[in-house]
Design an enzyme around this catalytic site. Structure first.
Site, mmCIF file in Angstrom:
data_model
loop_
_atom_site.group_PDB
_atom_site.id
_atom_site.type_symbol
_atom_site.label_atom_id
_atom_site.label_comp_id
_atom_site.label_asym_id
_atom_site.label_seq_id
_atom_site.Cartn_x
_atom_site.Cartn_y
_atom_site.Cartn_z
ATOM 1 C CG HIS A 125 -4.848 63.257 -65.131
ATOM 2 N ND1 HIS A 125 -4.364 62.135 -65.768
ATOM 3 C CD2 HIS A 125 -5.348 64.055 -66.111
ATOM 4 C CE1 HIS A 125 -4.565 62.249 -67.071
ATOM 5 N NE2 HIS A 125 -5.151 63.399 -67.302
ATOM 6 C CD GLU A 157 -3.811 59.486 -61.276
ATOM 7 O OE1 GLU A 157 -3.769 58.412 -61.890
ATOM 8 O OE2 GLU A 157 -4.496 60.465 -61.655
ATOM 9 C CB CYS A 190 -1.948 58.454 -67.813
ATOM 10 S SG CYS A 190 -1.642 60.084 -67.071
ATOM 11 C CB CYS A 203 -0.632 60.197 -63.214
ATOM 12 S SG CYS A 203 -1.868 61.447 -63.647
#
Length: 149
Positions: free
Chosen positions: A46, A48, A76, A79
């Site tokens: 991801h 992040e 999420c 993250c």
């Protein structure tokens, strides 16, 4: 946040879900990233997490004290958990994620009082631009899928 949107656009061009992240300390951009789950075939890739990893490497510390993480979509659980563990001071995001967001939409991990680090969360910055990018990406993806059938 504009830099995070630029990263999200790069993700879309690469065929990734258009989510971008930028980590800033003071006035300095320390890391920029976008989703790479498809390219790397890595469920943890991801934007992040990539930005946090790059910033930690750049600063030579896992403690990102005083850092702000800008991201185009509500993080999420994985993250926001990583941001908390990295001691990020603030997370600022664009669009809310009603299906997987962990900063108030589905879960609200930053409000968990038993955690040992408090993180400020600000949602809705350039929300419309972030939403349009995501909606456009999925609209194009659906159109391509229909053409293939």
């Amino acid at each position: 946040m504009q830099l995070a949107l630029d990263e999200a656009r790069l993700a879309a061009v690469a065929g990734e879900v258009p989510i971008g992240a930028v980590l800033v300390v003071g006035e300095t951009v320390v890391a920029r990233a976008h989703n790479r789950r498809e390219i790397w075939q890595d469920p943890t890739a991801h934007a992040e997490l990539i930005a946090i990893r790059e910033a930690s490497a750049q600063l030579r510390t896992w403690r990102l004290v005083g850092a702000t993480l800008y991201v185009t979509m509500e993080p999420c659980a994985m993250c926001i958990g990583a941001a908390i563990l990295a001691r990020v001071e603030r997370v600022v995001f664009g669009v809310w994620d009603p299906k997987g967001g962990a900063c108030g939409s589905v879960l609200n991990i930053p409000e968990e009082k038993r955690l040992n680090h408090r993180i400020e969360v600000i949602g809705g910055l350039l929300e419309e631009e972030s939403r349009e990018l995501l909606q456009g990406f999925f609209k194009n993806l659906r159109a391509k899928t229909v053409e293939e059938i």
